[in-house]
Scaffold this active site. Sequence first.
Site, PDB file in Angstrom:
ATOM      1  N   CYS A  41      -9.604 -15.486  -5.136  1.00 54.90           N
ATOM      2  CA  CYS A  41     -10.196 -14.733  -4.030  1.00 54.90           C
ATOM      3  C   CYS A  41     -11.370 -15.501  -3.420  1.00 54.90           C
ATOM      4  CB  CYS A  41     -10.675 -13.369  -4.513  1.00 54.90           C
ATOM      5  SG  CYS A  41      -9.354 -12.286  -5.078  1.00 54.90           S
ATOM      6  N   ASP A 495      -0.431   0.513  14.802  1.00 59.32           N
ATOM      7  CA  ASP A 495       0.088   1.014  13.531  1.00 59.32           C
ATOM      8  C   ASP A 495       0.650   2.409  13.815  1.00 59.32           C
ATOM      9  OD1 ASP A 495       0.385   1.382  10.651  1.00 59.32           O
ATOM     10  OD2 ASP A 495      -1.286   2.774  10.863  1.00 59.32           O
TER      11      ASP A 495
END
Length: 801
Positions: A41, A495
Amino acid sequence: MTSHQKNGCSDCSCSDIETASPDQQGTSLDFRVEGMDCPSCAQTLNKNLSKCDDIQKVNVNYSTAKMSLTVDQSVINDLSFIQDVQKRVAQVGFKAEPLTKPNKNGQVFTIEGMDCAACAMTLEKHMQKLPEVQTVKVNFSTGKMQIVHDITDDQVIKEVNKAGYRAFLDSQKQDGQSKQAKGSNNTATIASGILLVLGYAVHFMDFSALLSIVFYAAAIIIGGTKPAKSAYYAIKSRSLDMNVLMVLAAIGAAAIGQWMEGALVVFLFAVGNLLQNRSIDKTRDSIRNLMNLAPSEALVKQGKELILRPVEEITIGDTIVVRPGEKIPLDGTILSGATSVNQAPITGESIPVDKEKGDAVYAGTVNENGSLEISVTKLVEDTTIAKIIHLVEEAQEKKASTQAFVDRFAAVYTPIVFILAFAVMVIPPLMGFGTWGEWLYKGLELLVVACPCALVISTPVAIVSAIGNAAKNGVLIKGGTFLETAGAIKAIAFDKTGTLTEGKPKVSEVIPMANVSVAELLGIVRTIEEQSKHPIAQAICDYSLERDIPVLNGRDFKAIVGRGAQATIGTITYFAGNPKLFNELNVPLDHVKESIQTFQDEGNTLVLVGTKEKVLGFIAVADAIRPITVNAINKLKQTGIEEIVMLTGDNEGTARKIAANAGVDRYIAELMPEDKVTVVKQLQNEGKKVAMVGDGINDAPALATADLGIAMGGAGTDTAMETADIVLMADNLEKLPYTMTLSHKALQVIKQNIWFSLITKLAALVLIFPGFLTLWIAVLSDTGAALVVILNSMRLLKQKK
């Protein structure tokens, strides 16, 4: 899916990442990072943060969940920079909290008397020279100075006054002293005008040439004291602002015997400044009005007593009482009472919203009727309205690309014309063309024309007006860059769930079979689903509850992951789930296969109910389109949007039905969250500027990838306010067409301002050498052009929603 997979990390083998720019030294700024579940990450964070110019080195430590940034000293106490870092981290799915706190002496002062961006630069350079000042940033658009210092507030104010401006630390001080200062300026301007008229009257009556000069000289001194003081500090700071040019013009006019011209220059400049400042203050009022929305005191319930206390003294968990007709002072949750709340100051919604026990309420909104007891959930500095004010002020300080270009142009243009003016004064008379007085006068005219004041303020004032209007109507635009980008958008990707649709599945139809009644079927499925928290299970239970279908006596409840659930009622085990569950149980579905396909093609999700031997019926569940969706999409197309795309993880049938009903141009179904990023990139590869509209949480990667990220429902989620470029505070699409229209209008106004400023300057330059332009007309053209630009920009404050 883990966060590192979601953000593109393909393995967990990489160690902590450190990247640095060579030969740079800076100060460390530390953050705690939440959400990292893998060392790789660090690579994701590194790639994102390395794009920031102010960051010299990035060091992310997965083991300690800390991130250390090496940054320039100038940004170590800059709150807007820290928040920009937090936003970049949030865009890739993590959360950063600063461990290095800004200097406690960092303060924000309101500055008055700045005529243009050059004044802000002069003040900034003056304050930077003080050894006790660590960092300072002055913004003309907002009229604010952010400063970190080791001196008293009075000393800061005194230094600002030295430079010819006024500083106020808080609104109370501003209300009293500001009026006094403005009154003093008005008096000086009026006195200068009266002396100018007296001088002209004496000259016109041919009474006394010396007395006329005395009146003119007095007009220059009284009216020119403030600009002369500002000019002194501008020269000291190596800046060439309008004050410098006007003072030189006035002194030059007096030097060649044009006393009336000099006095007229000073008077017109003073009047122009007063009008400009008054007009600019109106654009800044859009933010000041937001600050006055929330009450400064609240009734706190302590036992049976109600005590009036300042909101700064109220802590989380305290209970406050809000009576009918009063403004809610702090964000909180209703403990008792029911009412309608006017949320227009936060969301821009014109219709009051019904609220009852357990609902969230926001500071600055109005309690329309019932009395409320509210448990405070946020401190005064963390309320939604406080965040809105901060984000809007921060947005006004971020330069648009057009503004940055104009500033670079002005930085080159002004000194060139200044040198040209000096050359005009000296070279022609040295070569024997005309007299010194004649060419000195033309040079002074050129000096006045040299100041690109109207051009420099053409963009920021328009952006301040547009952003202020948007904030008033429940839309947060986080900077001029995003306002400009919105005006260039040609494709919008939506979306589906929770954006175009309500995001809450509802039962659309119940189909009983095998001699089972609707009530019996619902009784069985409610009993199975009663223990589940799945949205579809909740929808079925709510539907059954509305029809008074009782829960049966069930036992042995069991969830079947990815398939459904089961329970035993009496001696029979019943199942509720998708067709895959019954296929695995080898239950015959041939007789319902066609019906299942038909319902799925129409956009329904099916829950089959039955035993291990047969299907007893099925329930169709669908996500309904928001009532405002179709109208909003039609209006978006009218604003010039060429293509509207719907992105969803649902099946083809559901996507096709929603797309047809909503009126979108294209849909792409069965997408994983990371697939939405790919689709956005594909749209960009087609040569279109793309906006992505989502909820700001699951859609964060796609919002960050798009040219413009737009989040809905910002009033309820801090994540939406952090990650998106534009935030619609209300949880619906009705503000989106307004936002696009406002951005188009803002671009149009900016272009008008720039062209008007350039044409005015060009016309003045052309008229100088034939002798058609006088010195006072040159001043009038400059201040007049600036005033026209400001008034034109103020039209954006009136843009209807």
